[in-house]
Design an enzyme around this catalytic site. Structure first.
Site, PDB file in Angstrom:
ATOM      1  N   GLY A 194       1.042  -1.290   0.029  1.00 23.74           N
ATOM      2  CA  GLY A 194       0.239  -0.110  -0.038  1.00 23.74           C
ATOM      3  C   GLY A 194       0.756   1.200  -0.011  1.00 23.74           C
ATOM      4  O   GLY A 194       1.911   1.358  -0.377  1.00 23.74           O
TER       5      GLY A 194
ATOM      6  N   VAL B 197      -0.097   4.656   5.354  1.00 24.32           N
ATOM      7  CA  VAL B 197      -0.487   3.503   6.180  1.00 24.32           C
ATOM      8  C   VAL B 197       0.593   2.448   6.438  1.00 24.32           C
ATOM      9  O   VAL B 197       0.491   1.902   7.502  1.00 24.32           O
ATOM     10  CB  VAL B 197      -1.657   2.686   5.040  1.00 24.32           C
ATOM     11  N   GLY B 198       1.546   2.308   5.754  1.00 28.52           N
ATOM     12  CA  GLY B 198       2.863   1.569   5.630  1.00 28.52           C
ATOM     13  C   GLY B 198       3.460   1.728   7.392  1.00 28.52           C
ATOM     14  O   GLY B 198       3.889   0.877   8.066  1.00 28.52           O
TER      15      GLY B 198
ATOM     16  N   GLU C 258       5.700  -3.216   1.054  1.00 29.67           N
ATOM     17  CA  GLU C 258       5.750  -2.960  -0.359  1.00 29.67           C
ATOM     18  C   GLU C 258       5.078  -1.584  -0.557  1.00 29.67           C
ATOM     19  O   GLU C 258       3.682  -1.521  -0.721  1.00 29.67           O
ATOM     20  CB  GLU C 258       5.275  -4.110  -1.253  1.00 29.67           C
TER      21      GLU C 258
ATOM     22  N   CYS D 285       2.211   0.762  -8.844  1.00 31.58           N
ATOM     23  CA  CYS D 285       3.305   1.355  -8.075  1.00 31.58           C
ATOM     24  C   CYS D 285       4.491   1.564  -8.868  1.00 31.58           C
ATOM     25  O   CYS D 285       5.453   2.363  -8.448  1.00 31.58           O
ATOM     26  CB  CYS D 285       3.374   0.457  -6.723  1.00 31.58           C
TER      27      CYS D 285
END
Length: 469
Positions: free
Chosen positions: A188, A192-193, A210, A244
């Site tokens: 994500g 949020v990571g 990731e 991404c």
């Protein structure tokens, strides 16, 4: 719906009972996952069409085929991967056995993203199964049709006592993260990571993150401009730019820009026609919030092609921007949409300086017919992955690790790297309970003579490779 805590207890009980450890079980679950893909291919395609208007070609290539490749490799290689890895020894352990045992971590949490909701959720699952873990799978609630499909269909194929699919929004996911997992794999954004990493830190749980970033693309004056334009366009507008790994901006000299922009405009027409909105090969933005976010970035610079939007369809035309400034909004965040800024710089040295002032990206791209330029770009940048004279394709090689560095993530997977990610590499030494005379040099009372002998038996000397096995 079963409470999160109860699901976690059920899976942990199965893991502690050794249900997932045997090779036979792992093979069976991997084969079941392959059947899920094959028997639900139509439903998967339909859900991706509803969520992202994803063309069937892109669904097959980027969602189904890559997962099948991972499963096939794991089924072909699992026996070898699971074997103990015997290692070199020193003189002190000559008569012993030293090896690395690949142990599963335990109960793993995989949090998938919305942009490739099948591929990026199931790919790490392949590695987790192969390594012998129990897994809780949390698909993205944003790609809601695919989330529903995974929740309803996947549990019919996998062992329900060892694998579970949980549907959860942001609040329920935060509550889920309060539980202790043995490993967390998250795909994500960086915001949020950081939340995931902070939650994992409370239990000292290892993580793979990731993430993404602004992937640079340098186009050298000496390259095949037509080919570069086609490859850049494909990698930028694939999945409507919601990738991404997509090139997030182009750097080139002013002289190159004019030729490149002309070729890019021609390529957009070639790929998607005079009216890309009518093309069956162009997807749509995932939801209204992301549509508004990406649409707002169109105010940066000057639009030379594209720029049309339709909020009702969540459609944004393939767009090329020039005259973009470093301070413009489009250069302040990962675009994640079909928008390509082209910035002019003085040359390769200026490009390297520009790139290295920023967070390290998930991928870096260079287009040049000169190997010296490619080598300098590779040596002068740092990124999760690298590709010369194309885009995205390095991620299709499961012999290469996939992952970020710094702000673009940590950890890696794909192929055997996935198996290793979800395995604890346990250092093992088997010694005899006899031959005690050999050990006396390390016991008190200490002497200078015994110290010299112990150091000689254990220390690796410069220029000496120990290969005793």
């Amino acid at each position: 719906m079963e409470p999160q805590e109860e699901t976690l207890r059920r899976l942990r009980s199965s893991f502690l009972a050794g249900r997932t450890r045997g090779a036979k079980f792992r093979f069976a679950q991997l084969e079941a996952l392959a059947r899920f893909l094959e028997e639900n291919k139509k439903e998967i395609s339909q859900s991706l069409k509803m969520d992202l208007s994803k063309p069937q070609f892109e669904t097959e290539l980027s969602e189904l085929s890559l997962v099948r490749s991972e499963i096939n490799l794991a089924l072909s290689s699992l026996g070898a991967w699971m074997k103990d890895e015997f290692v070199a020894k020193n003189l002190a352990t000559t008569f012993d056995t030293a090896f690395i045992r690949k142990d599963p971590f335990g109960v793993v949490l995989i949090i998938g993203p919305w942009n490739y909701p099948v591929h990026l959720t199931l790919l790490p699952l392949v590695g987790a199964i192969a390594a012998g873990n129990c897994v809780i799978i949390k698909p993205s609630e944003i790609s809601q049709n695919t989330e529903r499909l995974l929740a309803e269909h996947l549990p019919r194929y996998l062992d329900k006592d060892c694998f579970a699919v949980l549907c959860a929004g942001a609040e329920d996911t935060s509550r889920l993260l309060e539980n202790k997992f043995d490993y967390i794999f998250f795909t994500g954004n960086a915001h949020v990571g950081k939340i995931v990493m902070a939650a994992a830190a409370k239990h000292l749980t290892p993580v793979t993150l990731e993430l993404g970033g602004k992937n640079p693309c340098y186009v050298d004056e000496e390259c095949d401009i037509s080919n570069a334009a086609r490859r850049i366009s494909w990698s930028r507008y694939f999945n409507a730019g919601q990738t991404c790994l997509a090139p997030d901006y182009v750097l080139c000299t002013e002289r190159t820009r004019d030729r490149l922009v002309k070729a890019l405009k021609a390529t957009v027409r070639e790929f998607y026609g005079q009216d890309p909105k009518q093309s069956p090969d162009l997807g749509r933005i995932i939801n209204d919030r992301h549509f508004r976010r990406v649409s707002a970035l169109l105010s940066s610079g000057t639009i030379v092609t594209g720029g049309q939007t339709d909020e009702a369809e969540k459609y944004i035309a393939p767009t090329i921007l020039i005259d973009v400034k470093e301070s413009d909004p489009v250069m302040q965040e990962e675009i994640f949409g079909p928008v390509l800024p082209v910035m002019t710089i003085g040359g390769l040295d200026a490009a390297l300086e520009f790139i290295n002032k920023r967070e390290r990206p998930l991928a870096a791209y260079v287009y040049s017919s000169k190997s010296q330029v490619v080598d300098r770009f590779l040596e002068g940048t740092s990124s999760g992955g690298f590709c010369a004279n194309d885009g995205l394709l390095h991620s299709t090689l499961i012999s290469l690790p996939f992952g970020g560095i710094g702000h673009s993530g940590m950890g890696k997977y794909h192929g055997k790297f996935s198996f290793d990610t979800f395995s604890h590499h346990r250092a093992c030494l088997l010694r005899s309970d006899g031959r005690e005379k050999l050990n006396e040099i390390r016991y008190p009372p200490y002497t200078e003579q015994h110290l010299g002998m112990a150091v000689y038996a254990m220390e690796v000397k410069k220029g000496w490779s120990c290969s005793l096995q």
